[in-house]
Design a protein around this motif. Sequence first.
Motif, mmCIF file in Angstrom:
data_model
loop_
_atom_site.group_PDB
_atom_site.id
_atom_site.type_symbol
_atom_site.label_atom_id
_atom_site.label_comp_id
_atom_site.label_asym_id
_atom_site.label_seq_id
_atom_site.Cartn_x
_atom_site.Cartn_y
_atom_site.Cartn_z
ATOM 1 N N GLU A 120 4.629 4.342 1.616
ATOM 2 C CA GLU A 120 3.989 4.801 0.396
ATOM 3 C C GLU A 120 2.834 5.720 0.788
ATOM 4 O O GLU A 120 2.473 5.824 1.958
ATOM 5 N N ASN A 241 3.995 -0.916 4.543
ATOM 6 C CA ASN A 241 3.747 -0.854 3.101
ATOM 7 C C ASN A 241 2.992 -2.079 2.596
ATOM 8 O O ASN A 241 2.113 -1.977 1.738
ATOM 9 N N GLN A 242 3.322 -3.248 3.147
ATOM 10 C CA GLN A 242 2.586 -4.464 2.774
ATOM 11 C C GLN A 242 1.125 -4.348 3.201
ATOM 12 O O GLN A 242 0.205 -4.716 2.460
ATOM 13 N N ALA A 245 -0.767 -1.907 0.885
ATOM 14 C CA ALA A 245 -1.062 -2.517 -0.409
ATOM 15 C C ALA A 245 -2.239 -3.479 -0.291
ATOM 16 O O ALA A 245 -3.139 -3.500 -1.155
ATOM 17 N N LYS A 248 -5.562 -1.589 0.190
ATOM 18 C CA LYS A 248 -6.028 -0.966 -1.047
ATOM 19 C C LYS A 248 -6.580 -1.993 -2.030
ATOM 20 O O LYS A 248 -7.443 -1.673 -2.848
ATOM 21 N N SER A 249 -6.093 -3.222 -1.932
ATOM 22 C CA SER A 249 -6.551 -4.255 -2.871
ATOM 23 C C SER A 249 -7.791 -5.004 -2.381
ATOM 24 O O SER A 249 -8.572 -5.507 -3.190
#
Length: 268
Positions: A120, A241-242, A245, A248-249
């Motif tokens: 991503e 990708n994990q 994510a 970003k969180s």
Amino acid sequence: MKIQHKMTWWLGALSALALTACQPESQNAQSQASESAQKVYRVTSELTKFPVVMHDGQGGVSGFEAELLQEIAKKQGFQIEYNIDNWAGLLKKITSGETDILLGSVTITDERRQSMDFTESVLPYQTGLMVQPAFLDAQKFSDLRGKRVNLRKNTVYEKLVPLFSTDNGKNMVYPDNVWGQVKSLLDGESDAMVGASITLEYYKNQHPEKKFHIIYEPDAKISHYGWAVKKGNTELLAKLNQGLAQAKSDGTYDALYNKYWPNSARPQ
């Protein structure tokens, strides 16, 4: 009976001490075994592409993308080792399987997706034009047509050559790398530099004395840098990708972004 009781107590105490002394060694051994058992992924990048990846020549690596990947590796439980190549070599290495991850301002395109898989979005950006203060009145790319415009060959920006080129392209300047582009502008050897917003904004902030001006086309689309992996490597792609994510969180991504682009809005 008292002697036997004392002997039993001392034997118990010695056993407890021996057990306690062994525990750190055992825990350390387990930690080392766990670390050595971690998967090691080969990462290829250019030597320096400010501010996303910078090698110091002594094994140290910094920059937004490099530090983000390092944080993800810790959380996902794998290790990384770097090797360096030029831009053309990067793309060949991922398709041949000589490396596992391409890092450092690799734009996600439909054409590239045919031969490699992408994560991503790692970094969104716009294509921009950083110009000398003499062209402060320029409002759009075509205003620099015929001027000494520098860009890199074999990149997504090469398609813009017809927009700037005149006199059979004699006005075009083609440095080998991003720093070469910047230096060409700093030294007055070119009038404008084509590049990604994140690169242009970084160097504009680094050299306020030059009073560079950045132009963005009003209808310019948002492009995205990603990390490339060998086509079909779904396991590694899922890990990356994990990790993205999660970064970003949990604030890791924003902290790094603000480190390299303070007070700069991120293209959405």
